[in-house]
Write an enzyme that holds these catalytic residues in place. Structure first.
Site, PDB file in Angstrom:
ATOM      1  N   ASP A  76      -2.567  -1.965  -3.423  1.00 55.95           N
ATOM      2  CA  ASP A  76      -3.793  -1.218  -3.116  1.00 55.95           C
ATOM      3  C   ASP A  76      -4.284  -0.459  -4.344  1.00 55.95           C
ATOM      4  OD1 ASP A  76      -1.851   0.748  -3.240  1.00 55.95           O
ATOM      5  OD2 ASP A  76      -2.342   1.659  -1.299  1.00 55.95           O
ATOM      6  N   SER A 127       0.837  -1.205   0.000  1.00 54.70           N
ATOM      7  CA  SER A 127       0.000   0.000   0.000  1.00 54.70           C
ATOM      8  C   SER A 127       0.862   1.242   0.000  1.00 54.70           C
ATOM      9  CB  SER A 127      -0.883   0.010   1.252  1.00 54.70           C
ATOM     10  OG  SER A 127      -1.554   1.256   1.359  1.00 54.70           O
ATOM     11  N   HIS A 128       0.251   2.322  -0.426  1.00 53.84           N
ATOM     12  CA  HIS A 128       0.923   3.630  -0.355  1.00 53.84           C
ATOM     13  C   HIS A 128       0.991   4.095   1.095  1.00 53.84           C
ATOM     14  CE1 HIS A 128      -0.118   3.472  -4.571  1.00 53.84           C
ATOM     15  NE2 HIS A 128       0.613   4.531  -4.789  1.00 53.84           N
ATOM     16  N   SER A 129       0.168   3.477   1.956  1.00 56.90           N
ATOM     17  CA  SER A 129       0.080   3.920   3.347  1.00 56.90           C
ATOM     18  C   SER A 129       0.453   2.779   4.280  1.00 56.90           C
ATOM     19  CB  SER A 129      -1.359   4.362   3.653  1.00 56.90           C
ATOM     20  OG  SER A 129      -1.618   4.255   5.043  1.00 56.90           O
ATOM     21  N   GLY A 170       3.573   6.434  -0.111  1.00 55.25           N
ATOM     22  CA  GLY A 170       4.293   5.966  -1.304  1.00 55.25           C
ATOM     23  C   GLY A 170       4.641   4.510  -1.081  1.00 55.25           C
TER      24      GLY A 170
END
Lengths: 129, 88
Positions: A69, A10-12, A45
């Site tokens: 994601d 995921s980016h998070s 990112g």
């Protein structure tokens, strides 16, 4: 037989680890689900190294499904697979939450890599109510 | 109308059928040698499908109907009924 591993890209960091906690509720072996979210310095990112390490840890001999994601996390995941990938590591196009839930419960029943991959992909058709 | 000979049972849920119990149900159903369906509020899903189960939105006090077809169907219904009666 160890369960199929699941890598949550995921980016998070919070999104990936939160989803991992939810999967824990579903009776999944915690060590088989690895979160790889956010950049190395904690921003939004993706991190090549985090994904590569996650795949290594998640792979317990039965293969790994890698769940991105959003499309843009596929770029980094693909880069990792091109360098470190092998047949038993599959990048799966599936809804992030529903795909991970379906994959996790299926993996927890001892299903093989193909079955787990299909379960994640079919999550695309699931409706919430 | 499904054949009436298939073992069927109504169960009143003691708790919401949310992530944890739904996970238990889906994993238990996957171990059965037969197909088992669960119906709630007119919606029927295969009990091995975690997302289908979670989509039922079955809450504590709601009645769900389980029906099994195939080998060992009666035992399957009994086992899953016991599981559903023990969810929390």
């Amino acid at each position: 037989m160890q369960p199929v591993g699941i890598v949550l890209v995921s980016h998070s960091a919070e999104l990936a680890s939160g989803l991992r906690m939810l999967l824990g509720q579903l009776g999944v072996a915690p060590e088989s689900v690895i979160a790889a979210g956010g950049t190395a310095d904690g921003r939004i990112g993706t991190s090549y190294d985090a994904i590569a390490a996650a795949i290594k840890h998640a792979d317990q001999g039965s293969g790994v499904v890698v769940l991105p994601d959003l499309g843009s996390s596929v770029i980094t995941a693909r880069a990792v697979l091109e360098d470190h990938g092998h047949a038993g590591v599959i990048l799966v196009d599936a809804p992030f939450v529903e795909g991970a839930v379906a994959a996790a419960v299926t993996a927890a029943t001892g299903a093989d890599l193909t079955t787990v991959t299909t379960a994640a992909q079919e999550a695309r058709h699931a409706t919430k109510f | 109308m499904p054949p009436s000979s298939d073992p069927t049972l109504d169960i009143v849920l003691p708790a919401h059928l949310h992530a944890r119990p739904a996970g238990r149900l889906a994993r238990a159903a996957a171990e059965l040698g037969c197909r088992l369906e669960i119906t709630h509020d007119g919606r029927t899903v295969d009990a091995t499908g975690i997302l289908g189960i979670l989509g039922l939105g079955a809450t504590a006090g709601a009645t769900v109907t389980i029906r099994a077809t195939g080998d060992g169907a009666q035992q399957a219904v009994d086992d899953i009924a016991q599981l559903l009666r023990s969810i929390d």
